[in-house]
Design a protein around this motif. Sequence first.
Motif, PDB file in Angstrom:
ATOM      1  N   MET A 156       0.836  -1.179   0.000  1.00 24.86           N
ATOM      2  CA  MET A 156       0.000   0.000   0.000  1.00 24.86           C
ATOM      3  C   MET A 156       0.881   1.242   0.000  1.00 24.86           C
ATOM      4  O   MET A 156       1.842   1.329   0.754  1.00 24.86           O
ATOM      5  CB  MET A 156      -0.867  -0.018   1.259  1.00 24.86           C
ATOM      6  N   ASN A 157       0.563   2.218  -0.832  1.00 31.59           N
ATOM      7  CA  ASN A 157       1.255   3.504  -0.859  1.00 31.59           C
ATOM      8  C   ASN A 157       0.484   4.496  -0.005  1.00 31.59           C
ATOM      9  O   ASN A 157      -0.683   4.785  -0.278  1.00 31.59           O
ATOM     10  CB  ASN A 157       1.352   4.031  -2.291  1.00 31.59           C
ATOM     11  N   VAL A 158       1.139   5.001   1.020  1.00 34.48           N
ATOM     12  CA  VAL A 158       0.533   5.943   1.947  1.00 34.48           C
ATOM     13  C   VAL A 158       1.262   7.273   1.846  1.00 34.48           C
ATOM     14  O   VAL A 158       2.501   7.321   1.864  1.00 34.48           O
ATOM     15  CB  VAL A 158       0.626   5.417   3.404  1.00 34.48           C
ATOM     16  N   VAL A 159       0.513   8.349   1.734  1.00 36.53           N
ATOM     17  CA  VAL A 159       1.076   9.693   1.695  1.00 36.53           C
ATOM     18  C   VAL A 159       0.678  10.398   2.980  1.00 36.53           C
ATOM     19  O   VAL A 159      -0.496  10.426   3.347  1.00 36.53           O
ATOM     20  CB  VAL A 159       0.569  10.479   0.464  1.00 36.53           C
ATOM     21  N   ILE A 160       1.671  10.960   3.682  1.00 35.91           N
ATOM     22  CA  ILE A 160       1.420  11.664   4.941  1.00 35.91           C
ATOM     23  C   ILE A 160       1.876  13.112   4.786  1.00 35.91           C
ATOM     24  O   ILE A 160       3.011  13.370   4.371  1.00 35.91           O
ATOM     25  CB  ILE A 160       2.178  11.014   6.117  1.00 35.91           C
ATOM     26  N   ASN A 161       1.003  14.039   5.136  1.00 35.68           N
ATOM     27  CA  ASN A 161       1.364  15.451   5.129  1.00 35.68           C
ATOM     28  C   ASN A 161       2.164  15.752   6.400  1.00 35.68           C
ATOM     29  O   ASN A 161       1.750  15.384   7.500  1.00 35.68           O
ATOM     30  CB  ASN A 161       0.105  16.310   5.072  1.00 35.68           C
ATOM     31  N   ILE A 162       3.305  16.393   6.258  1.00 37.74           N
ATOM     32  CA  ILE A 162       4.176  16.667   7.407  1.00 37.74           C
ATOM     33  C   ILE A 162       3.509  17.649   8.371  1.00 37.74           C
ATOM     34  O   ILE A 162       3.397  17.397   9.565  1.00 37.74           O
ATOM     35  CB  ILE A 162       5.544  17.213   6.946  1.00 37.74           C
ATOM     36  N   ASP A 163       3.058  18.770   7.838  1.00 35.58           N
ATOM     37  CA  ASP A 163       2.541  19.844   8.676  1.00 35.58           C
ATOM     38  C   ASP A 163       1.217  19.437   9.313  1.00 35.58           C
ATOM     39  O   ASP A 163       0.257  19.098   8.627  1.00 35.58           O
ATOM     40  CB  ASP A 163       2.355  21.114   7.843  1.00 35.58           C
ATOM     41  N   GLY A 164       1.171  19.416  10.619  1.00 39.90           N
ATOM     42  CA  GLY A 164      -0.050  19.079  11.339  1.00 39.90           C
ATOM     43  C   GLY A 164      -0.186  17.604  11.680  1.00 39.90           C
ATOM     44  O   GLY A 164      -0.974  17.252  12.538  1.00 39.90           O
ATOM     45  N   VAL A 165       0.579  16.739  11.001  1.00 40.85           N
ATOM     46  CA  VAL A 165       0.531  15.312  11.308  1.00 40.85           C
ATOM     47  C   VAL A 165       1.829  14.898  11.999  1.00 40.85           C
ATOM     48  O   VAL A 165       1.803  14.302  13.072  1.00 40.85           O
ATOM     49  CB  VAL A 165       0.295  14.448  10.045  1.00 40.85           C
ATOM     50  N   LEU A 207       3.258  12.377  -9.016  1.00 41.39           N
ATOM     51  CA  LEU A 207       3.888  11.071  -8.843  1.00 41.39           C
ATOM     52  C   LEU A 207       3.775  10.272 -10.139  1.00 41.39           C
ATOM     53  O   LEU A 207       2.983  10.598 -11.015  1.00 41.39           O
ATOM     54  CB  LEU A 207       3.219  10.310  -7.695  1.00 41.39           C
ATOM     55  N   ARG A 208       4.536   9.218 -10.231  1.00 38.73           N
ATOM     56  CA  ARG A 208       4.483   8.349 -11.412  1.00 38.73           C
ATOM     57  C   ARG A 208       3.036   7.973 -11.715  1.00 38.73           C
ATOM     58  O   ARG A 208       2.274   7.648 -10.808  1.00 38.73           O
ATOM     59  CB  ARG A 208       5.259   7.061 -11.172  1.00 38.73           C
ATOM     60  N   PRO A 209       2.666   7.960 -12.978  1.00 38.85           N
ATOM     61  CA  PRO A 209       1.279   7.609 -13.332  1.00 38.85           C
ATOM     62  C   PRO A 209       0.879   6.201 -12.889  1.00 38.85           C
ATOM     63  O   PRO A 209      -0.289   5.955 -12.609  1.00 38.85           O
ATOM     64  CB  PRO A 209       1.250   7.713 -14.859  1.00 38.85           C
ATOM     65  N   ASP A 210       1.832   5.289 -12.803  1.00 36.75           N
ATOM     66  CA  ASP A 210       1.497   3.922 -12.413  1.00 36.75           C
ATOM     67  C   ASP A 210       1.519   3.713 -10.902  1.00 36.75           C
ATOM     68  O   ASP A 210       1.250   2.624 -10.425  1.00 36.75           O
ATOM     69  CB  ASP A 210       2.454   2.929 -13.088  1.00 36.75           C
ATOM     70  N   LEU A 211       1.820   4.771 -10.140  1.00 38.16           N
ATOM     71  CA  LEU A 211       1.862   4.661  -8.681  1.00 38.16           C
ATOM     72  C   LEU A 211       0.481   5.006  -8.122  1.00 38.16           C
ATOM     73  O   LEU A 211       0.046   6.145  -8.184  1.00 38.16           O
ATOM     74  CB  LEU A 211       2.913   5.603  -8.094  1.00 38.16           C
ATOM     75  N   HIS A 212      -0.202   4.013  -7.606  1.00 37.42           N
ATOM     76  CA  HIS A 212      -1.533   4.231  -7.031  1.00 37.42           C
ATOM     77  C   HIS A 212      -1.380   4.655  -5.574  1.00 37.42           C
ATOM     78  O   HIS A 212      -0.763   3.958  -4.784  1.00 37.42           O
ATOM     79  CB  HIS A 212      -2.362   2.956  -7.131  1.00 37.42           C
ATOM     80  N   VAL A 213      -1.949   5.797  -5.230  1.00 41.80           N
ATOM     81  CA  VAL A 213      -1.944   6.269  -3.846  1.00 41.80           C
ATOM     82  C   VAL A 213      -3.160   5.656  -3.158  1.00 41.80           C
ATOM     83  O   VAL A 213      -4.301   5.918  -3.532  1.00 41.80           O
ATOM     84  CB  VAL A 213      -1.990   7.809  -3.787  1.00 41.80           C
ATOM     85  N   ASP A 214      -2.904   4.815  -2.150  1.00 42.17           N
ATOM     86  CA  ASP A 214      -3.981   4.109  -1.471  1.00 42.17           C
ATOM     87  C   ASP A 214      -4.599   4.907  -0.330  1.00 42.17           C
ATOM     88  O   ASP A 214      -5.769   4.733  -0.013  1.00 42.17           O
ATOM     89  CB  ASP A 214      -3.457   2.780  -0.914  1.00 42.17           C
ATOM     90  N   LEU A 215      -3.798   5.761   0.301  1.00 36.18           N
ATOM     91  CA  LEU A 215      -4.268   6.464   1.491  1.00 36.18           C
ATOM     92  C   LEU A 215      -3.475   7.750   1.658  1.00 36.18           C
ATOM     93  O   LEU A 215      -2.258   7.762   1.471  1.00 36.18           O
ATOM     94  CB  LEU A 215      -4.064   5.573   2.720  1.00 36.18           C
ATOM     95  N   VAL A 216      -4.184   8.832   2.022  1.00 37.22           N
ATOM     96  CA  VAL A 216      -3.537  10.117   2.288  1.00 37.22           C
ATOM     97  C   VAL A 216      -3.925  10.542   3.697  1.00 37.22           C
ATOM     98  O   VAL A 216      -5.104  10.523   4.053  1.00 37.22           O
ATOM     99  CB  VAL A 216      -3.959  11.197   1.274  1.00 37.22           C
ATOM    100  N   VAL A 217      -2.934  10.927   4.507  1.00 37.92           N
ATOM    101  CA  VAL A 217      -3.171  11.372   5.875  1.00 37.92           C
ATOM    102  C   VAL A 217      -2.898  12.873   5.944  1.00 37.92           C
ATOM    103  O   VAL A 217      -1.781  13.317   5.645  1.00 37.92           O
ATOM    104  CB  VAL A 217      -2.259  10.630   6.881  1.00 37.92           C
ATOM    105  N   VAL A 218      -3.901  13.655   6.313  1.00 36.38           N
ATOM    106  CA  VAL A 218      -3.782  15.111   6.407  1.00 36.38           C
ATOM    107  C   VAL A 218      -4.392  15.596   7.712  1.00 36.38           C
ATOM    108  O   VAL A 218      -5.155  14.887   8.358  1.00 36.38           O
ATOM    109  CB  VAL A 218      -4.471  15.818   5.213  1.00 36.38           C
TER     110      VAL A 218
END
Length: 161
Positions: free
Chosen positions: A1-10, A85-96
């Motif tokens: 799973m690809n997870v993206v986390i926002n630095i500011d506030g998290v 991001l790369r077109p073939d990279l699926h982002v599964d979850l974003v934390v903000v």
Amino acid sequence: MNVVINIDGVLKRPDSDAVVPAGQLLYHGLAETHVVHLVDDSDTFNSSKLLAENWLRRSGFTKHIRLIKPYASDRHALIGGLKSLRPDLHVDLVVVADPTVAGDLLAAGYSTVLFCHPRYSRPQWKPDYRGQPRAWDDLVTEIEEQDRHYAQDARRTTGPL
């Protein structure tokens, strides 16, 4: 799973360079079994990727594979950063940590976790306390709208999605 986390506030308190302990636990827990990417708002470290990388290293955030640095400071910069991001990279979850950004991400089709870390440990201590919690109208509206569309989507009954 690809997870993206926002630095500011998290991971970092918005008003200082202090680490958010619950965000730190979340980061390390996710990094154990998932691929973590971090997003830095353009104004968090004065648009300096080097400053951001140094803070991350000093604070023990070393398990991610990429630091995404959108070069815009509006609320849609994160979506632009995700699309870069790369077109073939699926982002599964974003934390903000921003409910407005969470609503934008939901509307753009991203699974989103809203990380809410209180600045005040008791609501009564907040200067704008009115005796009841604030409504999260934008998020509720977006979720209800998506639920309504999903319930009415004819493709659900005509075959596999």
